[in-house]
Scaffold this active site. Structure first.
Site, PDB file in Angstrom:
ATOM      1  N   ASP A  32       0.816  -1.214   0.000  1.00 62.36           N
ATOM      2  CA  ASP A  32       0.000   0.000   0.000  1.00 62.36           C
ATOM      3  C   ASP A  32       0.852   1.268   0.000  1.00 62.36           C
ATOM      4  OD1 ASP A  32      -2.531   1.227  -0.065  1.00 62.36           O
ATOM      5  OD2 ASP A  32      -2.577   1.505   2.095  1.00 62.36           O
ATOM      6  N   SER A  62      -7.124   5.557  -0.358  1.00 65.47           N
ATOM      7  CA  SER A  62      -7.298   4.248  -0.992  1.00 65.47           C
ATOM      8  C   SER A  62      -8.761   3.836  -0.903  1.00 65.47           C
ATOM      9  CB  SER A  62      -6.431   3.200  -0.293  1.00 65.47           C
ATOM     10  OG  SER A  62      -5.067   3.540  -0.349  1.00 65.47           O
ATOM     11  N   GLN A 117      -5.008  -1.197  -7.435  1.00 67.08           N
ATOM     12  CA  GLN A 117      -5.718  -0.353  -6.475  1.00 67.08           C
ATOM     13  C   GLN A 117      -6.357   0.830  -7.193  1.00 67.08           C
ATOM     14  OE1 GLN A 117      -3.845   2.530  -3.373  1.00 67.08           O
ATOM     15  NE2 GLN A 117      -4.202   0.648  -2.221  1.00 67.08           N
TER      16      GLN A 117
END
Length: 292
Positions: A204, A228, A278
């Site tokens: 991430d 996110s 993502q």
């Protein structure tokens, strides 16, 4: 083991409260909310604790629903959806203050033989001789609010060495791709699940950066709100988090205040071990911080 690495190892562990209930604590990396990678890693740990250790996670899919409170513990409710002949599926809901903040599904697979191929690693300089993100940060640390300097100055458990260092505050428009080497800052125990959870945690970091790059946007500059929204990950092969890994990321699309990025993770010898995707919020903000 370095204290900062031991702290991350302990952070990724989850306490079992009941048959399908687990609980984790929160760390602080300087973000205003719980770091998404932490919840990914802890959710994977919780799910895996209900699965035969002979089965390894091969994919996970997650949605970030609400901002996480760094000052509250997180409860992970595991749903044992299916235990099949070769695949096991688990669903996990992360809960704080009585509300779900994160929804997660993962699939685990027994090891099997089959046809194989993989894309080649990009031709980039190796990690030796590259400055770490922590070292680069020292040049602009004085520009961030004083309340964040202590966290950002502290030694990190994941060492990241960007191949193409970026100006954190005034990045010029650039092609939507970014490469960085990363690894644990110290040797880790021989626990494959820990290495997978730490890779999920690390995946991430900076994944949405390529979506910002063509537009000269920067979280530190304050001209964009970045959050996110979801995260998907596929584990292809065995690896160690205390060996150098290359995170090659790109963004094929951005629009509608959202950006999409994907990444491939390679060992230093060029073996593809994971893929990531993502989508995130990329909402322009005025200098006052209000929505446009």
């Amino acid at each position: 083991m370095k204290p900062v690495v031991q702290e991350l190892v302990e952070l990724l562990q989850v306490e079992q409260l009941e048959h399908n209930l687990f609980r984790g604590v929160s760390g602080d990396i300087g973000s205003p909310r719980v770091f998404g990678g932490q919840v990914l890693g802890q959710a994977l740990m919780a799910a895996a604790r209900t699965v035969d250790p002979a089965r390894r996670v091969h994919s996970l899919h997650a949605y970030f629903l609400r901002p996480g409170d760094k000052n509250a513990r997180i409860v992970y409710d595991v749903d044992r959806i299916r235990d099949g002949g070769s695949f096991t599926t688990r669903r996990v809901v992360a809960i704080q203050h009585g509300q779900p903040i994160f929804n997660f599904a993962a699939s685990f697979h027994v090891k099997e033989e089959g046809a194989s191929h993989a894309s080649a690693m990009p031709a980039v300089p190796g990690p030796d001789g590259l400055a770490s993100e922590w070292e680069l940060r020292q040049a602009w640390l004085h520009k961030v609010p004083e309340a964040l300097r202590g966290v950002l100055h502290a030694e990190t458990a994941i060492e990241i060495r960007p191949v193409q260092p970026l100006d954190a505050f005034n990045p010029p428009p650039a092609a939507p791709s970014n490469d960085a080497w990363f690894r644990s800052a110290d040797q880790l125990p021989d626990d494959p699940l820990l290495h997978q959870a730490m890779l999920a945690y690390s995946s991430d970091f900076g994944l949405l950066r390529p979506a910002l790059m063509p537009h000269g946007l920067s979280f530190y500059k304050g001209n964009v709100q970045v959050v996110s929204l979801d995260h998907a990950m596929w584990f292809h092969d065995d690896f160690r988090m205390d060996d150098w890994l290359l995170y090659a990321t790109e963004s094929p699309w951005a629009g509608g205040a959202r950006g999409f990025s994907r990444g491939q993770i390679y060992t230093q010898r060029g073996r593809l071990i994971a893929s990531v995707a993502q989508e995130g919020l990329m909402r322009p903000v005025r200098s006052s911080g209000r929505k446009q």
